[in-house]
Design a protein around this motif. Structure first.
Motif, PDB file in Angstrom:
ATOM      1  N   PRO A  43       0.803  -1.224   0.000  1.00 18.60           N
ATOM      2  CA  PRO A  43       0.000   0.000   0.000  1.00 18.60           C
ATOM      3  C   PRO A  43       0.834   1.272   0.000  1.00 18.60           C
ATOM      4  CG  PRO A  43      -0.953  -1.614   1.474  1.00 18.60           C
ATOM      5  CD  PRO A  43       0.362  -2.173   1.040  1.00 18.60           C
ATOM      6  N   ASP A  44       1.921   1.271   0.766  1.00 20.10           N
ATOM      7  CA  ASP A  44       2.804   2.435   0.833  1.00 20.10           C
ATOM      8  C   ASP A  44       4.251   1.963   0.725  1.00 20.10           C
ATOM      9  OD1 ASP A  44       0.660   4.443   1.713  1.00 20.10           O
ATOM     10  OD2 ASP A  44       0.569   2.932   3.301  1.00 20.10           O
ATOM     11  N   VAL A  45       5.025   2.633  -0.112  1.00 18.94           N
ATOM     12  CA  VAL A  45       6.421   2.263  -0.320  1.00 18.94           C
ATOM     13  C   VAL A  45       7.245   3.539  -0.394  1.00 18.94           C
ATOM     14  CG1 VAL A  45       8.058   0.986  -1.759  1.00 18.94           C
ATOM     15  CG2 VAL A  45       5.645   0.303  -1.723  1.00 18.94           C
ATOM     16  N   VAL A  46       8.369   3.560   0.306  1.00 18.21           N
ATOM     17  CA  VAL A  46       9.288   4.693   0.233  1.00 18.21           C
ATOM     18  C   VAL A  46      10.711   4.159   0.102  1.00 18.21           C
ATOM     19  CG1 VAL A  46      10.137   6.807   1.311  1.00 18.21           C
ATOM     20  CG2 VAL A  46       7.773   6.063   1.728  1.00 18.21           C
ATOM     21  N   PHE A  47      11.427   4.654  -0.885  1.00 17.54           N
ATOM     22  CA  PHE A  47      12.856   4.379  -1.037  1.00 17.54           C
ATOM     23  C   PHE A  47      13.589   5.714  -0.952  1.00 17.54           C
ATOM     24  CE2 PHE A  47      11.439   0.336  -2.456  1.00 17.54           C
ATOM     25  CZ  PHE A  47      12.536  -0.537  -2.424  1.00 17.54           C
TER      26      PHE A  47
ATOM     27  N   ALA B  23      23.943   5.181   0.820  1.00 21.48           N
ATOM     28  CA  ALA B  23      23.140   4.726   1.952  1.00 21.48           C
ATOM     29  C   ALA B  23      21.690   4.604   1.491  1.00 21.48           C
ATOM     30  CB  ALA B  23      23.240   5.696   3.120  1.00 21.48           C
ATOM     31  N   LEU B  24      20.972   3.637   2.064  1.00 19.89           N
ATOM     32  CA  LEU B  24      19.593   3.406   1.652  1.00 19.89           C
ATOM     33  C   LEU B  24      18.714   3.138   2.862  1.00 19.89           C
ATOM     34  CD1 LEU B  24      17.423   2.812  -0.568  1.00 19.89           C
ATOM     35  CD2 LEU B  24      18.163   0.415  -0.456  1.00 19.89           C
ATOM     36  N   ALA B  25      17.565   3.806   2.908  1.00 17.99           N
ATOM     37  CA  ALA B  25      16.509   3.503   3.877  1.00 17.99           C
ATOM     38  C   ALA B  25      15.247   3.235   3.068  1.00 17.99           C
ATOM     39  CB  ALA B  25      16.295   4.663   4.841  1.00 17.99           C
ATOM     40  N   ALA B  26      14.735   2.014   3.151  1.00 22.72           N
ATOM     41  CA  ALA B  26      13.541   1.633   2.401  1.00 22.72           C
ATOM     42  C   ALA B  26      12.512   1.061   3.352  1.00 22.72           C
ATOM     43  CB  ALA B  26      13.893   0.609   1.321  1.00 22.72           C
ATOM     44  N   VAL B  27      11.251   1.429   3.159  1.00 24.46           N
ATOM     45  CA  VAL B  27      10.170   0.964   4.040  1.00 24.46           C
ATOM     46  C   VAL B  27       8.939   0.675   3.202  1.00 24.46           C
ATOM     47  CG1 VAL B  27      10.961   2.171   6.121  1.00 24.46           C
ATOM     48  CG2 VAL B  27       9.498   3.374   4.479  1.00 24.46           C
ATOM     49  N   CYS B  28       8.081  -0.217   3.716  1.00 22.28           N
ATOM     50  CA  CYS B  28       6.805  -0.470   3.056  1.00 22.28           C
ATOM     51  C   CYS B  28       5.792  -0.942   4.090  1.00 22.28           C
ATOM     52  CB  CYS B  28       6.943  -1.477   1.924  1.00 22.28           C
ATOM     53  SG  CYS B  28       7.152  -3.190   2.451  1.00 22.28           S
ATOM     54  N   THR B  29       4.511  -0.792   3.762  1.00 23.81           N
ATOM     55  CA  THR B  29       3.450  -1.129   4.716  1.00 23.81           C
ATOM     56  C   THR B  29       2.744  -2.414   4.321  1.00 23.81           C
ATOM     57  OG1 THR B  29       1.897   0.293   3.529  1.00 23.81           O
ATOM     58  CG2 THR B  29       3.065   1.266   5.402  1.00 23.81           C
ATOM     59  N   ARG B  30       3.519  -3.465   4.201  1.00 21.75           N
ATOM     60  CA  ARG B  30       2.965  -4.794   3.975  1.00 21.75           C
ATOM     61  C   ARG B  30       3.947  -5.825   4.501  1.00 21.75           C
ATOM     62  NH1 ARG B  30       1.582  -7.721  -1.865  1.00 21.75           N
ATOM     63  NH2 ARG B  30       1.265  -9.826  -1.024  1.00 21.75           N
ATOM     64  N   ARG B  31       3.445  -6.831   5.167  1.00 22.40           N
ATOM     65  CA  ARG B  31       4.293  -7.924   5.633  1.00 22.40           C
ATOM     66  C   ARG B  31       4.223  -9.060   4.623  1.00 22.40           C
ATOM     67  NH1 ARG B  31       6.590 -10.348  10.278  1.00 22.40           N
ATOM     68  NH2 ARG B  31       7.738 -12.128   9.456  1.00 22.40           N
ATOM     69  N   PHE B  32       5.290  -9.224   3.857  1.00 25.25           N
ATOM     70  CA  PHE B  32       5.337 -10.290   2.863  1.00 25.25           C
ATOM     71  C   PHE B  32       5.610 -11.626   3.538  1.00 25.25           C
ATOM     72  CE2 PHE B  32       6.174  -6.467   0.473  1.00 25.25           C
ATOM     73  CZ  PHE B  32       5.505  -6.683  -0.720  1.00 25.25           C
ATOM     74  N   ARG B  33       4.855 -12.642   3.175  1.00 30.25           N
ATOM     75  CA  ARG B  33       5.064 -13.985   3.713  1.00 30.25           C
ATOM     76  C   ARG B  33       5.788 -14.868   2.717  1.00 30.25           C
ATOM     77  NH1 ARG B  33       4.351 -13.596   9.137  1.00 30.25           N
ATOM     78  NH2 ARG B  33       2.449 -12.454   9.605  1.00 30.25           N
ATOM     79  N   ALA B  34       5.552 -14.654   1.454  1.00 35.01           N
ATOM     80  CA  ALA B  34       6.195 -15.436   0.410  1.00 35.01           C
ATOM     81  C   ALA B  34       6.418 -14.514  -0.786  1.00 35.01           C
ATOM     82  CB  ALA B  34       5.321 -16.617   0.017  1.00 35.01           C
ATOM     83  N   ARG B  35       7.335 -14.902  -1.644  1.00 40.42           N
ATOM     84  CA  ARG B  35       7.678 -14.089  -2.806  1.00 40.42           C
ATOM     85  C   ARG B  35       7.939 -12.646  -2.405  1.00 40.42           C
ATOM     86  NH1 ARG B  35       3.456 -16.194  -7.506  1.00 40.42           N
ATOM     87  NH2 ARG B  35       4.043 -18.402  -7.404  1.00 40.42           N
ATOM     88  N   ASP B  36       8.781 -12.485  -1.438  1.00 45.50           N
ATOM     89  CA  ASP B  36       9.112 -11.155  -0.924  1.00 45.50           C
ATOM     90  C   ASP B  36       9.883 -10.380  -1.983  1.00 45.50           C
ATOM     91  OD1 ASP B  36       9.997  -8.919   0.373  1.00 45.50           O
ATOM     92  OD2 ASP B  36      10.841  -9.980   2.090  1.00 45.50           O
ATOM     93  N   THR B  37       9.256  -9.375  -2.562  1.00 44.75           N
ATOM     94  CA  THR B  37       9.953  -8.538  -3.537  1.00 44.75           C
ATOM     95  C   THR B  37      10.667  -7.370  -2.891  1.00 44.75           C
ATOM     96  OG1 THR B  37       7.951  -7.202  -3.874  1.00 44.75           O
ATOM     97  CG2 THR B  37       8.272  -9.106  -5.329  1.00 44.75           C
ATOM     98  N   PHE B  38      10.271  -7.028  -1.659  1.00 42.08           N
ATOM     99  CA  PHE B  38      10.800  -5.821  -1.021  1.00 42.08           C
ATOM    100  C   PHE B  38      12.287  -5.944  -0.700  1.00 42.08           C
ATOM    101  CE2 PHE B  38      11.742  -3.553   2.986  1.00 42.08           C
ATOM    102  CZ  PHE B  38      11.651  -2.255   2.520  1.00 42.08           C
ATOM    103  N   VAL B  39      12.666  -6.961   0.059  1.00 43.35           N
ATOM    104  CA  VAL B  39      14.062  -7.091   0.486  1.00 43.35           C
ATOM    105  C   VAL B  39      15.007  -7.290  -0.700  1.00 43.35           C
ATOM    106  CG1 VAL B  39      15.683  -8.487   1.820  1.00 43.35           C
ATOM    107  CG2 VAL B  39      13.484  -7.843   2.812  1.00 43.35           C
ATOM    108  N   PRO B  40      14.712  -8.207  -1.627  1.00 42.14           N
ATOM    109  CA  PRO B  40      15.624  -8.342  -2.784  1.00 42.14           C
ATOM    110  C   PRO B  40      15.752  -7.059  -3.603  1.00 42.14           C
ATOM    111  CG  PRO B  40      14.164 -10.232  -2.641  1.00 42.14           C
ATOM    112  CD  PRO B  40      13.652  -9.230  -1.654  1.00 42.14           C
ATOM    113  N   THR B  41      14.652  -6.316  -3.744  1.00 42.48           N
ATOM    114  CA  THR B  41      14.700  -5.073  -4.494  1.00 42.48           C
ATOM    115  C   THR B  41      15.588  -4.045  -3.804  1.00 42.48           C
ATOM    116  OG1 THR B  41      12.483  -5.429  -5.420  1.00 42.48           O
ATOM    117  CG2 THR B  41      13.315  -3.161  -5.411  1.00 42.48           C
TER     118      THR B  41
END
Length: 366
Positions: free
Chosen positions: A51-55, A340-358
């Motif tokens: 729902p919300d993503v910030v990089f 340096a990078l600070a990345a956050v998102c408002t979803r808890r991925f259980r499988a096929r996590d795209t957030f951390v690899p990205t």
């Protein structure tokens, strides 16, 4: 696997030393938007179905920030909200301990039980503050009985059902099976105990201790340990990306996962590790960047006081991930590229996590 540890900061044989002060720890240069980098951040934001993503990325002191998400923009801009860090909070705890060891009160070799139960015999091989922050205490990931107590609140606030007293009691009742320092095992329990030990030793509440020694010196006004409301804090979502979750109550695990912050302040925190001499905490920041433990085949897995460290063609990359019931975070930096990078998102991925690899790929390739 048996870890190999370097001398602990403060030991006579210490080979581990320190990395921030004049003018404050914000950016070195003007805030400039690098167009190619901005496009890469746009792609990264678009790759995360939350729902919300910030990089927020800083390179050579110049910041580029991108926001987005699958939900309509909230009333308060995403870049101004606070996001839950979960386990990435441990990087703040590591820096706090490094500062306390460098400023004198501790060496890191003190038995934690000596602070939590004064007068109690600590035994021949006690669990020390150093063991707790490096995950070599031998403690399990969570205290015995945690799951049975947390189950009724599993989808709301499981950690809230384990207050500080229970964390401390479980630690004091723990019977060691291995000598501390001989095996690496990631432990929220251990870092939570460290927070209580530092509070007991100083007589200062954890929140005030962190503010006094880390947040105030680095001018991190957008960092907090408790939620303030929807106008301040981002709302997390479950794995489906639609069902909202309540704000995290970390219970007795504040040191292990209670930190929340704005992208701006999270990036400031990570940037500080790139230029420690320009901050009020130069020695502590250098300390948390130096390896204290190597493990695995060929000792390829490297750990510092709070950070995971991976090799890249540009030199070491430091990072830590974190997740709560409804949010995820990634903090990292690469001194070799000044990034340096600070990345956050408002979803808890259980499988096929795209957030951390990205996030990891963006930092490694930037």
């Amino acid at each position: 696997m048996t870890p190999r540890q370097t001398p602990w900061p403060g030991d006579p044989l210490d080979a581990v030393g320190a990395l921030l002060s004049e003018g404050g720890p914000r950016t070195d240069g003007p805030s400039a938007d690098d167009e190619p980098l901005g496009r890469r951040l746009d792609v990264a934001v678009g790759a995360v179905p939350a729902p919300d993503v910030v990089f927020a990325l800083s390179r050579d002191g110049h910041r580029t920030l991108r926001c987005g998400g699958t939900a309509p923009p909230p009333p308060v801009p995403r870049s101004r909200l606070r996001y839950e860090l979960g386990s990435a909070s441990k990087t703040f705890t590591g820096l706090l301990l490094a500062q306390l060891t460098r400023s004198g009160p501790f060496s890191g070799t003190e038995p934690a039980a000596a602070f939590l139960d004064p007068g109690r015999p600590t035994g021949r091989d006690p669990i020390t503050l150093a063991h707790l922050i490096t995950h070599t205490s031998g403690l399990p990931g969570l205290p015995p009985g945690f799951f049975s107590r947390a189950l009724p609140a599993w989808h709301t606030n499981p950690y809230a059902r384990c207050p500080g007293e229970r964390v401390v009691d479980a630690f004091l009742a723990h019977r060691q099976r291995r000598r501390p320092g001989t095996r690496w095992r990631y432990s929220n329990f251990g870092v939570a105990v460290l927070g209580h030990a530092l509070t007991a030793a100083t007589g200062v509440p954890w929140e005030d201790l962190l503010a006094r020694h880390v947040l105030s010196p680095l001018r991190l006004d957008g960092i907090a340990l408790h939620p303030d409301g929807p106008d301040t804090d981002a709302t997390g979502h479950r794995a489906d990306g639609t069902a909202p979750t309540p704000p995290l109550d970390a219970g007795g695990f504040q040191a292990a996962g209670a930190v929340r912050g704005t992208p701006d302040d999270l990036l400031t925190f990570v940037e500080a590790h790139l230029r420690p001499s320009r901050t009020p905490l130069p020695d502590a920041l250098r300390t948390v960047c130096r390896p204290v433990l190597r493990r695995g085949l060929g000792h390829r897995h490297v750990h510092t006081m709070g950070w995971f460290r991976h090799p890249t063609e540009h030199g070491p990359l430091y990072f830590h991930c974190g997740a709560t019931l409804g949010q995820q975070a990634f903090l990292g930096f690469c001194p070799g590229t000044g990034t340096a990078l600070a990345a956050v998102c408002t979803r808890r991925f259980r499988a096929r996590d795209t957030f951390v690899p990205t996030a990891y790929s963006l930092l490694a390739e930037a």
